[in-house]
Design a protein around this motif. Structure first.
Motif, PDB file in Angstrom:
ATOM      1  N   VAL C 177       0.663  -1.236   0.127  1.00 26.36           N
ATOM      2  CA  VAL C 177      -0.065   0.013  -0.028  1.00 26.36           C
ATOM      3  C   VAL C 177       1.013   1.193  -0.053  1.00 26.36           C
ATOM      4  CG1 VAL C 177      -1.740   1.480   1.233  1.00 26.36           C
ATOM      5  CG2 VAL C 177      -2.028  -1.332   1.159  1.00 26.36           C
ATOM      6  N   LEU C 178       1.934   1.167   0.765  1.00 25.07           N
ATOM      7  CA  LEU C 178       2.784   2.509   0.905  1.00 25.07           C
ATOM      8  C   LEU C 178       3.519   2.654  -0.459  1.00 25.07           C
ATOM      9  CD1 LEU C 178       4.939   2.097   4.042  1.00 25.07           C
ATOM     10  CD2 LEU C 178       3.416   3.816   3.800  1.00 25.07           C
ATOM     11  N   SER C 179       3.660   1.560  -1.370  1.00 29.21           N
ATOM     12  CA  SER C 179       4.380   1.949  -2.563  1.00 29.21           C
ATOM     13  C   SER C 179       3.420   2.560  -3.519  1.00 29.21           C
ATOM     14  CB  SER C 179       4.780   0.787  -3.301  1.00 29.21           C
ATOM     15  OG  SER C 179       3.531  -0.171  -3.858  1.00 29.21           O
ATOM     16  N   LEU C 180       2.278   2.743  -3.225  1.00 27.33           N
ATOM     17  CA  LEU C 180       1.299   3.260  -4.285  1.00 27.33           C
ATOM     18  C   LEU C 180       1.526   4.607  -4.577  1.00 27.33           C
ATOM     19  CD1 LEU C 180      -2.257   1.862  -3.145  1.00 27.33           C
ATOM     20  CD2 LEU C 180      -0.954   1.379  -5.372  1.00 27.33           C
ATOM     21  N   PRO C 181       1.581   5.161  -5.645  1.00 28.47           N
ATOM     22  CA  PRO C 181       2.226   6.566  -5.943  1.00 28.47           C
ATOM     23  C   PRO C 181       1.006   7.332  -5.481  1.00 28.47           C
ATOM     24  CG  PRO C 181       2.098   5.296  -8.075  1.00 28.47           C
ATOM     25  CD  PRO C 181       1.544   4.487  -6.914  1.00 28.47           C
ATOM     26  N   LEU C 182       1.504   8.863  -4.989  1.00 33.00           N
ATOM     27  CA  LEU C 182       0.667   9.731  -4.505  1.00 33.00           C
ATOM     28  C   LEU C 182      -0.005   9.643  -3.337  1.00 33.00           C
ATOM     29  CD1 LEU C 182       0.476  12.392  -5.822  1.00 33.00           C
ATOM     30  CD2 LEU C 182      -1.927  11.981  -6.897  1.00 33.00           C
ATOM     31  N   VAL C 183      -0.957   8.404  -3.293  1.00 31.91           N
ATOM     32  CA  VAL C 183      -2.026   8.096  -2.103  1.00 31.91           C
ATOM     33  C   VAL C 183      -1.477   7.168  -1.170  1.00 31.91           C
ATOM     34  CG1 VAL C 183      -3.931   8.771  -3.354  1.00 31.91           C
ATOM     35  CG2 VAL C 183      -3.112   6.444  -3.446  1.00 31.91           C
ATOM     36  N   GLY C 184      -0.454   6.563  -1.428  1.00 30.47           N
ATOM     37  CA  GLY C 184      -0.134   5.082  -0.730  1.00 30.47           C
ATOM     38  C   GLY C 184      -0.077   5.520   0.880  1.00 30.47           C
ATOM     39  N   THR C 185       0.949   6.384   1.059  1.00 26.70           N
ATOM     40  CA  THR C 185       1.164   6.756   2.399  1.00 26.70           C
ATOM     41  C   THR C 185      -0.050   7.129   3.058  1.00 26.70           C
ATOM     42  OG1 THR C 185       3.221   7.661   1.494  1.00 26.70           O
ATOM     43  CG2 THR C 185       2.743   7.972   3.970  1.00 26.70           C
ATOM     44  N   TYR C 186      -1.027   7.996   2.683  1.00 26.75           N
ATOM     45  CA  TYR C 186      -2.342   8.353   3.289  1.00 26.75           C
ATOM     46  C   TYR C 186      -3.156   6.972   3.475  1.00 26.75           C
ATOM     47  CZ  TYR C 186      -0.756  12.970   2.917  1.00 26.75           C
ATOM     48  OH  TYR C 186      -0.237  14.469   2.945  1.00 26.75           O
ATOM     49  N   LEU C 187      -3.147   6.388   2.450  1.00 28.83           N
ATOM     50  CA  LEU C 187      -4.022   5.059   2.403  1.00 28.83           C
ATOM     51  C   LEU C 187      -3.690   4.241   3.544  1.00 28.83           C
ATOM     52  CD1 LEU C 187      -6.360   4.691   0.589  1.00 28.83           C
ATOM     53  CD2 LEU C 187      -4.882   3.047  -0.636  1.00 28.83           C
ATOM     54  N   SER C 188      -2.611   4.117   3.698  1.00 27.76           N
ATOM     55  CA  SER C 188      -2.127   3.188   4.820  1.00 27.76           C
ATOM     56  C   SER C 188      -2.331   3.792   5.943  1.00 27.76           C
ATOM     57  CB  SER C 188      -0.180   3.099   4.624  1.00 27.76           C
ATOM     58  OG  SER C 188       0.112   2.519   5.874  1.00 27.76           O
ATOM     59  N   PHE C 189      -2.064   5.092   6.461  1.00 26.97           N
ATOM     60  CA  PHE C 189      -2.512   5.585   7.431  1.00 26.97           C
ATOM     61  C   PHE C 189      -3.907   5.563   7.996  1.00 26.97           C
ATOM     62  CE2 PHE C 189       0.976   7.709   9.904  1.00 26.97           C
ATOM     63  CZ  PHE C 189       2.002   7.434   9.092  1.00 26.97           C
ATOM     64  N   PHE C 190      -4.696   5.626   6.991  1.00 25.19           N
ATOM     65  CA  PHE C 190      -6.282   5.781   7.092  1.00 25.19           C
ATOM     66  C   PHE C 190      -6.585   4.135   7.357  1.00 25.19           C
ATOM     67  CE2 PHE C 190      -7.021   9.459   4.360  1.00 25.19           C
ATOM     68  CZ  PHE C 190      -6.906  10.250   5.305  1.00 25.19           C
ATOM     69  N   ILE C 191      -6.116   3.191   6.597  1.00 25.86           N
ATOM     70  CA  ILE C 191      -6.357   1.678   6.842  1.00 25.86           C
ATOM     71  C   ILE C 191      -5.801   1.285   8.023  1.00 25.86           C
ATOM     72  CG2 ILE C 191      -5.797  -0.616   6.005  1.00 25.86           C
ATOM     73  CD1 ILE C 191      -5.531   0.310   3.131  1.00 25.86           C
ATOM     74  N   PHE C 192      -4.740   1.571   8.738  1.00 31.95           N
ATOM     75  CA  PHE C 192      -4.284   1.134   9.988  1.00 31.95           C
ATOM     76  C   PHE C 192      -4.418   2.056  11.186  1.00 31.95           C
ATOM     77  CE2 PHE C 192      -2.014  -1.483   6.689  1.00 31.95           C
ATOM     78  CZ  PHE C 192      -1.876  -2.728   7.354  1.00 31.95           C
ATOM     79  N   GLY C 193      -5.066   3.188  10.787  1.00 31.59           N
ATOM     80  CA  GLY C 193      -5.532   4.208  11.825  1.00 31.59           C
ATOM     81  C   GLY C 193      -4.185   4.648  12.208  1.00 31.59           C
ATOM     82  N   GLY C 194      -3.295   4.929  11.388  1.00 32.06           N
ATOM     83  CA  GLY C 194      -1.897   5.607  11.862  1.00 32.06           C
ATOM     84  C   GLY C 194      -0.834   4.675  11.276  1.00 32.06           C
ATOM     85  N   GLU C 195       0.081   4.427  12.070  1.00 31.24           N
ATOM     86  CA  GLU C 195       1.477   3.842  11.645  1.00 31.24           C
ATOM     87  C   GLU C 195       1.023   2.202  11.976  1.00 31.24           C
ATOM     88  OE1 GLU C 195       5.404   5.240  12.457  1.00 31.24           O
ATOM     89  OE2 GLU C 195       4.501   6.316  14.017  1.00 31.24           O
ATOM     90  N   PHE C 196       1.893   1.577  11.124  1.00 27.42           N
ATOM     91  CA  PHE C 196       1.635   0.109  11.352  1.00 27.42           C
ATOM     92  C   PHE C 196       2.348  -0.375  12.749  1.00 27.42           C
ATOM     93  CE2 PHE C 196       3.388  -4.373  10.867  1.00 27.42           C
ATOM     94  CZ  PHE C 196       2.406  -4.806  10.223  1.00 27.42           C
ATOM     95  N   PRO C 197       1.958  -1.448  13.172  1.00 28.72           N
ATOM     96  CA  PRO C 197       0.618  -2.175  12.956  1.00 28.72           C
ATOM     97  C   PRO C 197      -0.731  -1.227  13.779  1.00 28.72           C
ATOM     98  CG  PRO C 197       2.005  -3.146  14.527  1.00 28.72           C
ATOM     99  CD  PRO C 197       2.818  -2.010  14.365  1.00 28.72           C
ATOM    100  N   GLY C 198      -0.220  -0.434  14.567  1.00 26.57           N
ATOM    101  CA  GLY C 198      -1.454   0.183  15.440  1.00 26.57           C
ATOM    102  C   GLY C 198      -2.262  -0.668  16.261  1.00 26.57           C
ATOM    103  N   THR C 199      -3.511  -0.272  16.624  1.00 25.78           N
ATOM    104  CA  THR C 199      -4.163  -1.338  17.380  1.00 25.78           C
ATOM    105  C   THR C 199      -5.857  -1.302  16.699  1.00 25.78           C
ATOM    106  OG1 THR C 199      -4.600   0.904  18.601  1.00 25.78           O
ATOM    107  CG2 THR C 199      -3.144  -0.537  19.409  1.00 25.78           C
ATOM    108  N   ASP C 200      -6.027  -0.639  15.610  1.00 29.71           N
ATOM    109  CA  ASP C 200      -7.229  -0.535  15.106  1.00 29.71           C
ATOM    110  C   ASP C 200      -7.585  -1.843  13.992  1.00 29.71           C
ATOM    111  OD1 ASP C 200      -8.083   1.639  16.552  1.00 29.71           O
ATOM    112  OD2 ASP C 200      -7.253   2.997  14.718  1.00 29.71           O
ATOM    113  N   PHE C 201      -6.399  -2.117  13.381  1.00 31.69           N
ATOM    114  CA  PHE C 201      -6.531  -2.925  12.294  1.00 31.69           C
ATOM    115  C   PHE C 201      -7.492  -4.274  12.183  1.00 31.69           C
ATOM    116  CE2 PHE C 201      -5.301  -5.417   8.454  1.00 31.69           C
ATOM    117  CZ  PHE C 201      -5.993  -4.753   7.555  1.00 31.69           C
TER     118      PHE C 201
END
Lengths: 346, 271, 564
Positions: C177-201
C-alpha cells in the motif's frame, strides 16, 4: 452442430418432433444390474441403509467423544504421531457421519433411482423483434411522461446531485487515521540512546559481542514508550541488529567511523516491504530477508547484493557512553523500512 | 481450576521428563552407533588424552587444518580446499563439529552437512582437549549449565523467536540461506550441541556469546527447543512443520484429488 | 410412504395458495442437467463455501478481534505469560480450551483453501471448454469477481489471528500500500489508523472478513447460480446432444440425491481432513511483533503467486522530483494482478472480437478443437505455476539442495521464455489430436491386427468407430478465419476502418488458420466404402486367424471348437 444452429422451435408439435428426433439418436438405455436382478437391487438397498445407519452411529459416537474425552488429552496414533485425542475423535466421527449420508444418497441414486436420460429444448435467449420494439416503446412512453429529456434543467440538476451525494460517505472516512506527517522518517533513536538487547533489555558492552556475533537490539526507552502508546508502532521502526566483524573486513560504511571497534548497527526492517530481517551469515556478512530474499552486505554499507529491495539498509552510528555501554551517536540518517511516495532521496 | 493447574504441571513434568529421556537416548544412540574401535580408557585432562587427541588430529584433521592446526589456504591451482585455523577454535567448536558428524568433511560442498559420527565420545573429547591447547577458545558447557530443570519455556520461546526463527524456522525445522547454504533443522541437535553452536558460530551461523545471551537465556531457549521436539501436533499430521506451502501441496494433491475422485464416481455410468 | 406424500401435498398446497407456486414447481423440478464429472468442480466450490460459512459463524462466537495486549494464561504451556493481543489469545483459546474448537478452526481453514482451489479448477474447466462464450460472458465475469473476493476473504482470514505469519503477511500488504504513488502513505495511515501495526486494524479487517466480503460473495454467488439455472447448463457433444437441447438427468430425484449427496461428501471429506491433518498451527508461530520473523514466511497457497512475483522482480526504484516510485513493488504486486484479472475478465470479448463469432454456444468445445484458446490457457497456467515456484523457492532450495539465488535467476528468465514454449507445444499437441480424430473418422480405429491378404499384401485391420464417438468427432465446429479486407477500394481510395479490420482478420487467422478440417461428405463416403471393402477382404483371413490358437510353446494350433 451447425445443422442444428438456431432451429426455430415455434410450435409445440415442432418441439415434440425435435425432442423425438434427439431421443431417437440417443444410445439405447441399458438396464443396470439392479434393474434386472432383484437380488442386486436388494443388496444395493441394504448398502445404502447401512451407510445411513453408519452415519447415525457416528453421530452418537461424536457426542460420546465430545463428552468423554478431555480437551487436552493426547493420543499416539501410528502414522500420525501424538495428536490431540479430542480433535481426531471428533473429526473422524463427525466427518464420517456427514460423509456417509453423502455416499449413501449418491449410491442410492446410482443404483436404485429410476434413471433415464431426458431431453429438454433450449430456446433462443433473445426476445423476438416485436417484443423488443414493444419494450422500447413502453420505455419511451414512460420517459415522455416523466419529461426527463424535455426538461434539461431538472435532468442536469438531478445528475449533479446524484454525482455529489456519495461524497459524504467518503468524507466520513477521514477520521480512520491521522495524516502521515513526517512520522515515517522518525524513530526513537536519538543522540545518546542506549542500545539494549531484545527481549531481555540488558545494555551491551562492546566486549559482550563476540567476533561474528549477532544480536537483536532496541533503544532502552522502547518498552516504556510501547507501554505508554499501547501499540507496537515504535518497535516496528526502532528494531536494530548489532553485528561484529574484524574492523579490517569492513569495506565501507554509511558514515565515517559509524562502527565501534568493528561493531555495526543496522535497522532490522527490510527496505523492500518491511519484514524484519536477521538471517545473518557471519562469514559473508550477508543479511537475508526471509520474505522475498533481498540480501544486504553489512560489510559494505548495507548495500543490496540480491533480491527485490532497492535501497540499502539504514545504518545507525554508534559509540560508547561513559559507563562503557553502546549508545547511538545520532538517530537514523534516512527513513527506515519500506519506500513510500513522499520519501524521495532523503 | 485446581485440577487444570495440576494437569498443566503434570504436562510440563512429562515434557521435561521426555526431553531428558530423549537427550539420554540421543546420546546413547550416538555413542552406540559410533564405536567401531574399542574405547581407549583415558582420563580427562591427562597427558594420555592429549597424546591421543594429537594423534587423532594428525590422522584425521591435519590434512586440511595444518599440522599445528594453523589452517591451510585453499589452493586453486591444485584444487586443494584447505581449512580454517583451529587456533582459538576451542573445545566447544571441535566437540560440535565432530559430534554432529560435520567434521571430518567428506566432500567439500556449500556447507558441511550433518552426518554419521566418525569418532567415539572419548576420541572426540581427546581431540577437543588437544585443540583447546592450541589457543584459548570457547569451552564446552558444564553439566550445571546444561541443567534445564528451572528453565522457563515461555521465556525461551521469546528468545527463540527473536534470535533463531529467522533462520531455523518457527518450529526449528530449518530453512534456506543464500547460495545453497542453509540453517539446519534443530530436531536432531542435543542441548549441548545447541549451546556449542551458539557460542562458536559454526559456518555461517553468527555467534551468540554468553554475554549477550546469558546462561539463563540459553537454558530457557534450549528448554523451548526440547519442548518443540516433543510437542505433539494436536491437529493431526504436522506436514513437516514448514508452514503453508506444505498445506497447499496437501490440498492440491490428496485433498482436491479425493473430491474429484468422488465427482468422477458420481458421473460414472453404472452397469 | 403415503403419509409422507400426503404431508408433502398439503405443504405444497399451503404454499401454492399464497405464491401460485405449482406452475413454477412443475417447470423446475424436472429441469434437466447434463452429467459430467467436470461439471461438479463448481459444486465443490459452492459446498466448501457453505462449510466456510457454517464453521465461520461458530468461530465468531469465540474469536475476539481485538488488539488489546494481554499476558496469555491459557493451557498451552510454551506460551504461558507471553504478551500477545487478545485476537491471538482467543485463537489459542479456541485451539486448546474449547472442545471441538480446534476442529472447527481447521475445518474453516481447510474449507477456505478448498473453496479457492475449487474455484480455480472450475475456472479452468470453463475456460478450456469454451463455456464462457455467448450467452454466458457475464457469468464468466461474475466468476472472476467471485475468485477475487475469495482471495480477499482468504487473505483477511489468514491475517486475523495475529500470529507471526499473519502479521508478517499484513506487514507486506502494508508495504505494498505504501508503494502506491501519490496516495499510498495516506491510504496506509487511514487503513491502519496511523502507523503500522497500530491497534485498529484487526477489528476493521474483521468487519471486512465476516460481513463485507462474504456479503459480496453471497450476492455474486446467487447471481451466478440464477444465470446457470436460467440459461441452462452447457453440455459436451454426443449422440442426440445438439446446440438446441439439453440431455441429462432431471433435478428430482437424481440430482437431488447426487448434488445433495455431494454436498455431504465435500463437507465430510473436509471434516475428516480437519480431524487428521494440522493446518495453520498458530501456537507454533508465536504472537506477532513487527521485529520478529520466521524462515519460510509464506502466505496460503492462493497468494503464493504474488509472493513469487515479488521475489522475482529485480530491484528497480525511481526517484523523480523528490518522489519515490517503487517499481520493484508496484509491478509484481499491483500492476501484475491488475492485468491478470482484467485480461481474465474481458477474455470472452477478446475472443469474440478476434474470431467474429457472435453465435450462442451451448455445446462445449473439446479443448483440442480450439487449439489457440487451449494453448493460451496452458500458457497462462505455466506462467502461474512459475510464479508459484517463485513463492516457494526457499523451501524448494532446502528440499532439493539448490540455491535460492539460482532458482530466482532461472525464474526471472523462465517467466518470459517458458510460457511461449508451452503455447507452441500445446498447439502442436492439439493439432496432432485433431489429425488423429480426422484419421479415426476416415479410417476407423486401429485394431493392432496385421493381416496378410491372399495376394501377399499386409494390412492393419481397422474397425469402424462407435456411433457415440463418431457423433463426438463430427460435432467439431467448422471454423474459418475472416478474410483479409481490401485496403483500398476499387477507386484507389483507402477504405475507412481498414486497419482495424485487418488486425481482426489477422487475429482470426491466428485463432483458426491451422485447424484441421473435418472430412467432407465425399471423403467420408469413400472412406466408408474402403473400410467396408477392407473388412470384407480381411474376413476370410480373419476367420482363419480365429481358428488358430497359440500353444504354450509358441507354436500355432487349430482351435478344435471352431474347426467343428
Amino acid at each position: 452442430m451447425t445443422t442444428h444452429e438456431n432451429l426455430p422451435a415455434t410450435t409445440e408439435s415442432a418441439e415434440a418432433a425435435a425432442i423425438e428426433k434427439a431421443a431417437a439418436a440417443l444410445p439405447a438405455h441399458r438396464p443396470r444390474r439392479t434393474d434386472v436382478d432383484p437380488k442386486a437391487a436388494r443388496r444395493a438397498e441394504r448398502q445404502v441403509a447401512a451407510m445411513f445407519l453408519g452415519s447415525a452411529l457416528m453421530t452418537v459416537l461424536f457426542v460420546v467423544a465430545f463428552v468423554a474425552i478431555p480437551v487436552d488429552e493426547t493420543v499416539y496414533i501410528w502414522g500420525f504421531g501424538t495428536v490431540n485425542a479430542s480433535n481426531i475423535a471428533l473429526g473422524v466421527t463427525f466427518g464420517l457421519a456427514i460423509l456417509l449420508i453423502g455416499t449413501g444418497a449418491i449410491h442410492w441414486s446410482k443404483k436404485l433411482m429410476n434413471e433415464k436420460e431426458e431431453i429438454q429444448l433450449r430456446h433462443p435467449l433473445a426476445s423476438s423483434d416485436e417484443e423488443r420494439e414493444a419494450a422500447v416503446e413502453a420505455f419511451q412512453t414512460y420517459q415522455a411522461d416523466s419529461g426527463f429529456t424535455q426538461r434539461p434543467i431538472i435532468r442536469r440538476s438531478l445528475l449533479t446531485a446524484m454525482v455529489l451525494f456519495p461524497i459524504p460517505m467518503v468524507v466520513l472516512l477521514r477520521d480512520l487515521g491521522p495524516l502521515p506527517g513526517e512520522v515515517l522518517r522518525e524513530t526513537l533513536w536519538e543522540p545518546g540512546s542506549r542500545i539494549v538487547i531484545d527481549p531481555t533489555g540488558r545494555p551491551v558492552r562492546p566486549s559482550d559481542l563476540a567476533l561474528g556475533g549477532l544480536i537483536s537490539a532496541m533503544p532502552a526507552d522502547l518498552p516504556e514508550v510501547q507501554e505508554e502508546e499501547g501499540n507496537l508502532n515504535a518497535r516496528a521502526k526502532a528494531a536494530i541488529i548489532l553485528v561484529r566483524m574484524e574492523p579490517q573486513e569492513i569495506v565501507s560504511q554509511q558514515g565515517d567511523n559509524w562502527d565501534y571497534g568493528g561493531i555495526l548497527a543496522f535497522s532490522k526492517i527490510c527496505t523492500h516491504v518491511g519484514c524484519p530481517i536477521a538471517l545473518y551469515e557471519q562469514r559473508t556478512h550477508h543479511l537475508l530477508c526471509p520474505c522475498h530474499q533481498s540480501t544486504f552486505d553489512l560489510a559494505d554499507s548495507g548495500n543490496v547484493v540480491f533480491g527485490p529491495a532497492a535501497r540499502r539498509l539504514p545504518q545507525l552510528p554508534i559509540t560508547i557512553d561513559p559507563e562503557g555501554f553502546l549508545v547511538a551517536v545520532d538517530g537514523f540518517a534516512e527513513p527506515v523500512g519500506p519506500s513510500f511516495w513522499e520519501r524521495g532521496d532523503a | 481450576m485446581k485440577k487444570r493447574s495440576r494437569r498443566r504441571s503434570f504436562a510440563a513434568g512429562i515434557l521435561m521428563g521426555s526431553a531428558l529421556i530423549l537427550v539420554g537416548t540421543g546420546y546413547a544412540v550416538v555413542s552406540a552407533e559410533t564405536t567401531p574401535s574399542p574405547e581407549p580408557a583415558v582420563a580427562a585432562g591427562s597427558l594420555e588424552q592429549l597424546q591421543l587427541g594429537r594423534q587423532l588430529f594428525l590422522e584425521g584433521c591435519s590434512s586440511c587444518h595444518g599440522l599445528q592446526g594453523e589452517g591451510i589456504a585453499a589452493d586453486n591451482a591444485t584444487g586443494g580446499n584447505g581449512g580454517p585455523s583451529l587456533i582459538g577454535a576451542g573445545e566447544a567448536s571441535v566437540d560440535f563439529q565432530v559430534s554432529t558428524g560435520r567434521m571430518p568433511l567428506a566432500v567439500p560442498e556449500a556447507q558441511a552437512p550433518r552426518k554419521d559420527v566418525q569418532y567415539s565420545q572419548a576420541e572426540i573429547a581427546a581431540m577437543a582437549a588437544y585443540v583447546a591447547t592450541l589457543g584459548p577458545g570457547p569451552a564446552n558447557p558444564t553439566e550445571e549449565q546444561l541443567n534445564l530443570e528451572n528453565a522457563n519455556i515461555a521465556e525461551g520461546g521469546e528468545i527463540f523467536r527473536t534470535n533463531c526463527t529467522q533462520c531455523h524456522n518457527f518450529a526449528g525445522s530449518g530453512g534456506a540461506l543464500t547460495n545453497g547454504q542453509y540453517a539446519p533443522s534443530l530436531m536432531n541437535a542435543t542441548p549441548e550441541q545447541i549451546w556449542q553452536a551458539m557460542i562458536t558460530g559454526p559456518q555461517q551461523m553468527p555467534v551468540f556469546s554468553n554475554e549477550t545471551i546469558t546462561d539463563e537465556d540459553k537454558q530457557n531457549l534450549i528448554a523451548y527447543v526440547e519442548a518443540l521436539k516433543v510437542e505433539p501436533n494436536p491437529g493431526g499430521l504436522g506436514l513437516g512443520r514448514i508452514g503453508p506451502v506444505a498445506e497447499g501441496l496437501f490440498l492440491w494433491t490428496a485433498g482436491l484429488l479425493s473430491l474429484i475422485a468422488f465427482a468422477v464416481w458420481i458421473g460414472a455410468k453404472v452397469r | 410412504m403415503s403419509a409422507t406424500v400426503k404431508t408433502a401435498g398439503k405443504t405444497a398446497g399451503w404454499v401454492d395458495d399464497r405464491f401460485t407456486s405449482s406452475n413454477f414447481l412443475k417447470r423446475n423440478i424436472g429441469k434437466v442437467f447434463p452429467e459430467h464429472w467436470s461439471f461438479m468442480l463448481g459444486e465443490i466450490a459452492l459446498y466448501s463455501f457453505i462449510v466456510v460459512m457454517l464453521s465461520g459463524v461458530y468461530l465468531t462466537l469465540f474469536f475476539k478481534p481485538s488488539m488489546i495486549e494481554l499476558a496469555y494464561n491459557g493451557s498451552y504451556v510454551p506460551l504461558k505469560g507471553v504478551k500477545m493481543t487478545e485476537a491471538y489469545a482467543s485463537t489459542l483459546n479456541i485451539s486448546f480450551d474449547i472442545r471441538g474448537g480446534l476442529l472447527m478452526r481447521q475445518i474453516h481453514h481447510w474449507s477456505a483453501l478448498f473453496f479457492v482451489a475449487a474455484i480455480s479448477v472450475h475456472l479452468l474447466r470453463v475456460f478450456f471448454t469454451g463455456a464462457f462464450r455467448k450467452p454466458r460472458e457475464l457469468n464468466w465475469v461474475i466468476g472472476v469477481g467471485l475468485l477475487t473476493m475469495a482471495l480477499l476473504a482468504g487473505f483477511a482470514g489468514y491475517s486475523l489471528p495475529d500470529d507471526l505469519l499473519s502479521g508478517t503477511g499484513l506487514r507486506i500488504a502494508q508495504g505494498i500500500v505504501l508503494s502506491l504513488p501519490l496516495v499510498g502513505t495516506y491510504l496506509s495511515f487511514f487503513i491502519f489508523g496511523g502507523e503500522f501495526p497500530g491497534t485498529d486494524f484487526i477489528s476493521r479487517l474483521y468487519a471486512v472478513h465476516i460481513l463485507v466480503v462474504p456479503g459480496l460473495i453471497l450476492a455474486l454467488l446467487t447471481a451466478h447460480l440464477m444465470m446457470v439455472w436460467y440459461q441452462k447448463h452447457t453440455q459436451f457433444p454426443g449422440l442426440g446432444r445438439t446446440n438446441d437441447n439439453v440431455v441429462g438427468y432431471p433435478l428430482l430425484p437424481i440430482y437431488m440425491a447426487k448434488a445433495g449427496g455431494f454436498f455431504f461428501v465435500v463437507f465430510g471429506v473436509i471434516t475428516l481432513i480437519s480431524g487428521l491433518v494440522t493446518i495453520n498451527p498458530i501456537w507454533l508461530y508465536g504472537p506477532y511483533t513487527p521485529d520478529q520473523v520466521t524462515a519460510g514466511s509464506q502466505p496460503d497457497w492462493y497468494i503464493g503467486w504474488l509472493e513469487g512475483s515479488l521475489r522475482m522482480m529485480p530491484n528497480v526504484e525511481w526517484v523523480i522530483f523528490g518522489y519515490t516510485l517503487s517499481w520493484n513493488i508496484l509491478v509484481p504486486a499491483v500492476i501484475l494482478p491488475g492485468l491478470v484479472f482484467t485480461v481474465m475478465a474481458i477474455y470472452p470479448w477478446i475472443e469474440q472480437w478476434a474470431t467474429g463469432d457472435k453465435r450462442e454456444h451451448h455445446l462445449l468445445d473439446r479443448p483440442r478443437n480450439a487449439p489457440v484458446r487451449t494453448s493460451l490457457g496452458a500458457m497462462a497456467v505455466s506462467f502461474y505455476v512459475l510464479l508459484w515456484i517463485g513463492g516457494g523457492n526457499d523451501l524448494i532450495a532446502s528440499f532439493f539442495d539448490m540455491s535460492i539465488n539460482t532458482i530466482t535467476w532461472f525464474l526471472r528468465f523462465a517467466i518470459f521464455l517458458v510460457p511461449p514454449l508451452v503455447f507452441v507445444a500445446t498447439k502442436r499437441i492439439c493439432l496432432g489430436l485433431q489429425r488423429r480424430d480426422r484419421d479415426k473418422l476416415l479410417h476407423g480405429m486401429e485394431t493392432g491386427n496385421i493381416l496378410r491378404l491372399p495376394h501377399g499384401e499386409f494390412i492393419e485391420v481397422h474397425a469402424p468407430i462407435s456411433d457415440e464417438e463418431k457423433a463426438v468427432l463430427m460435432a467439431k465446429p467448422e471454423r474459418t478465419p475472416l478474410t483479409m479486407p481490401e485496403e483500398i477500394d476499387e477507386n484507389g481510395v483507402a477504405m475507412p476502418g481498414a486497419r482495424g479490420a485487418r488486425l481482426r482478420a489477422k487475429l482470426s487467422n491466428f485463432y483458426y488458420a491451422d485447424n484441421i478440417p473435418l472430412p467432407t461428405r465425399e471423403e467420408l463416403e469413400a472412406a466408408e466404402a474402403h473400410l467396408r471393402h477392407e473388412v470384407e477382404q480381411a474376413a476370410p483371413a480373419m476367420e482363419e486367424d480365429r481358428r488358430l490358437i497359440p500353444a504354450h510353446d509358441g507354436s500355432v494350433l487349430h482351435d478344435p471348437a471352431i474347426d467343428k
